[in-house]
Design an enzyme around this catalytic site. Structure first.
Site, PDB file in Angstrom:
ATOM      1  N   ARG A  78     -16.019   0.114 -24.614  1.00 46.65           N
ATOM      2  CA  ARG A  78     -16.456   0.056 -23.451  1.00 46.65           C
ATOM      3  C   ARG A  78     -15.808   1.028 -22.367  1.00 46.65           C
ATOM      4  NH1 ARG A  78     -16.606  -6.408 -23.144  1.00 46.65           N
ATOM      5  NH2 ARG A  78     -19.054  -6.912 -23.897  1.00 46.65           N
ATOM      6  N   MET A 132      -5.862  -2.900  -5.212  1.00 44.76           N
ATOM      7  CA  MET A 132      -6.020  -2.411  -3.763  1.00 44.76           C
ATOM      8  C   MET A 132      -5.360  -1.262  -3.184  1.00 44.76           C
ATOM      9  SD  MET A 132      -4.707  -6.330  -2.065  1.00 44.76           S
ATOM     10  CE  MET A 132      -5.765  -7.765  -2.029  1.00 44.76           C
ATOM     11  N   GLY A 133      -5.604  -1.128  -1.368  1.00 44.92           N
ATOM     12  CA  GLY A 133      -5.168  -0.008  -1.067  1.00 44.92           C
ATOM     13  C   GLY A 133      -5.985   0.565  -0.014  1.00 44.92           C
ATOM     14  N   ASP A 154       0.441  -1.059   0.165  1.00 41.81           N
ATOM     15  CA  ASP A 154      -0.201  -0.354   0.027  1.00 41.81           C
ATOM     16  C   ASP A 154       0.906   1.232  -0.185  1.00 41.81           C
ATOM     17  OD1 ASP A 154      -1.945  -1.991   0.615  1.00 41.81           O
ATOM     18  OD2 ASP A 154      -2.618  -1.193   2.304  1.00 41.81           O
TER      19      ASP A 154
HETATM   20  O1  F6P Z   1      -2.374  -4.332   3.244  1.00 40.76           O
HETATM   21  C1  F6P Z   1      -1.793  -4.742   2.658  1.00 40.76           C
HETATM   22  C2  F6P Z   1      -3.461  -4.997   1.951  1.00 40.76           C
HETATM   23  O2  F6P Z   1      -3.049  -5.726   0.561  1.00 40.76           O
HETATM   24  C3  F6P Z   1      -4.549  -4.366   1.269  1.00 40.76           C
HETATM   25  O3  F6P Z   1      -4.635  -3.270   0.412  1.00 40.76           O
HETATM   26  C4  F6P Z   1      -5.810  -5.141   1.571  1.00 40.76           C
HETATM   27  O4  F6P Z   1      -6.565  -3.749   2.272  1.00 40.76           O
HETATM   28  C5  F6P Z   1      -5.453  -6.050   1.803  1.00 40.76           C
HETATM   29  O5  F6P Z   1      -4.091  -5.883   2.874  1.00 40.76           O
HETATM   30  C6  F6P Z   1      -5.875  -7.411   2.466  1.00 40.76           C
HETATM   31  O6  F6P Z   1      -5.595  -8.245   3.257  1.00 40.76           O
HETATM   32  P1  F6P Z   1      -5.925  -9.752   3.261  1.00 40.76           P
HETATM   33  O7  F6P Z   1      -4.298 -10.369   2.628  1.00 40.76           O
HETATM   34  O8  F6P Z   1      -5.676 -10.385   4.898  1.00 40.76           O
HETATM   35  O9  F6P Z   1      -7.069 -10.432   2.676  1.00 40.76           O
END
Ligand code: F6P
Length: 341
Positions: A162, A169-170, A127
């Protein structure tokens, strides 16, 4: 010195190079290493294995972590904390090197500041939201995976005329979305730092279409604020909401299609971000912060985190580093908006 190493929180590419960096540099100082398995859970359960040159020699190109990981928070239950403190003593650890993000390093910071445990931190998170370090390893690889996905989506979005929304993620910070959107030439980017202006986004997509562009790409951070569905959120041991069931990308795609009438699809990168070989940048950064952590232990600079500051790697205060998150600043938000043409 007998040094325990652990990796906690979400894994990311660069952890293995960082473990290797700690061990390689520590061997210069005659340290003995022990691999604490599965993050702080390894200290609650007492699961350790010796860690030597042969264990780390060939892991530089491997994603994941050879030590395993978990989101265990020993501060949640007093009895777990007492077991951790007792285990550190009985195992004879002279120092604990913790590789992790805000949560794992937050535990290291508290163990040091509240209980005098000699900890040193190594910042990791895809992140990129840790303070006091310019970058964390894992981010470059993970954002690169997102970028590749966006490039691929451009081809199919173009063929089918489209809109495609890519959810990346983040959790609390939009670094991944911002970089993927900027590097991939997205038409709109949504991040947790700013509520989505649905009217502005849809008006912009319509104007893009009106000027003759036959497709559009939107990058949406999973942490983007969207109206809640009323269901109670599931949280982890550190109180973080599991964001993957919020389906931000899908929600935005349905809104875009409903409001603009432009056929829209969505795709999610999810945990694909976190696998695979670390990039050159993440390998070198991992090795460098790992090596610095061993030097901090040698110098008994406990309560420090090995950070990238400019082009230098140096020790910074771990309590300060974990006090607040590093989010995308307003000027960078402004820059991305200037690409909405
Ligand atoms: O903190 C890193 C991260 O990949 C985030 O971007 C994401 O929200 C979270 O971990 C997902 O966590 P898990 O692997 O527990 O589903």
């Amino acid at each position: 010195m007998k040094v325990g190493i652990l990796t906690g929180g979400g894994d990311c590419p660069g952890l293995n190079p960082a473990i290797r960096g700690v061990v390689y540099r520590g061997l210069d100082f005659g340290f003995e290493f022990v691999g604490i398995q599965e993050g702080w859970r390894g200290l609650v359960k007492g699961i350790y294995e010796p860690l030597g040159l042969r264990d780390v020699e060939e892991i530089i190109s491997q994603g994941g972590t050879i030590l395993g990981s978990s989101r265990t928070n020993p501060f949640r239950k007093e009895e777990d904390l007492q077991v951790v403190l007792a285990n550190i003593k009985s195992a004879g650890f002279d120092a604990i090197v913790a590789l992790g993000g805000e949560d794992t390093l937050g535990v290291a910071a508290k163990l040091y500041s509240q209980h005098g445990v000699p900890t040193v931190g190594v910042p990791k998170t895809m992140d990129n939201d840790l303070n006091k370090t310019d970058f964390t390893f894992g981010f470059d690889t993970a954002a690169g995976v997102g970028l590749e996905a966006l490039d691929r989506l451009r081809d199919t979005a173009k063929s089918h005329r489209r809109v495609i929304v890519l959810e990346v993620m983040g959790r609390h910070a939009g670094w991944v979305a911002w970089y993927v959107g900027m590097a991939g030439g997205a038409d709109w980017v949504t991040i947790p730092e700013e509520p989505v202006d649905m009217d502005a986004m849809c008006a912009h997509l319509e104007s893009v279409r009106a000027r003759g562009k036959k497709y559009a790409l939107v990058v949406a951070s999973e942490g983007t604020e969207i109206p809640s569905d009323g269901e109670e959120a599931v949280v982890d041991a550190f109180g973080h909401v599991n964001l993957s069931n919020r389906n931000v990308g899908e929600f935005l795609a349905s809104q875009i299609e409903a409001r603009t009438g432009w056929e829209t699809r969505s795709a999610v990168v999810g945990h694909v971000h976190r696998g695979g070989a670390p990039t050159l940048f993440d390998r070198v950064l991992g090795m460098r912060v790992g090596m610095k952590a061993a030097e901090l232990v040698r110098d008994r600079q406990f309560g420090q985190m090995a950070a990238l500051v400019g082009t230098e790697v140096k020790g910074v205060d771990i309590v300060e580093a974990t006090a607040t998150l590093k989010t995308v600043p307003t000027d960078l938000l402004g820059l991305i908006k200037s690409t909405y043409k």
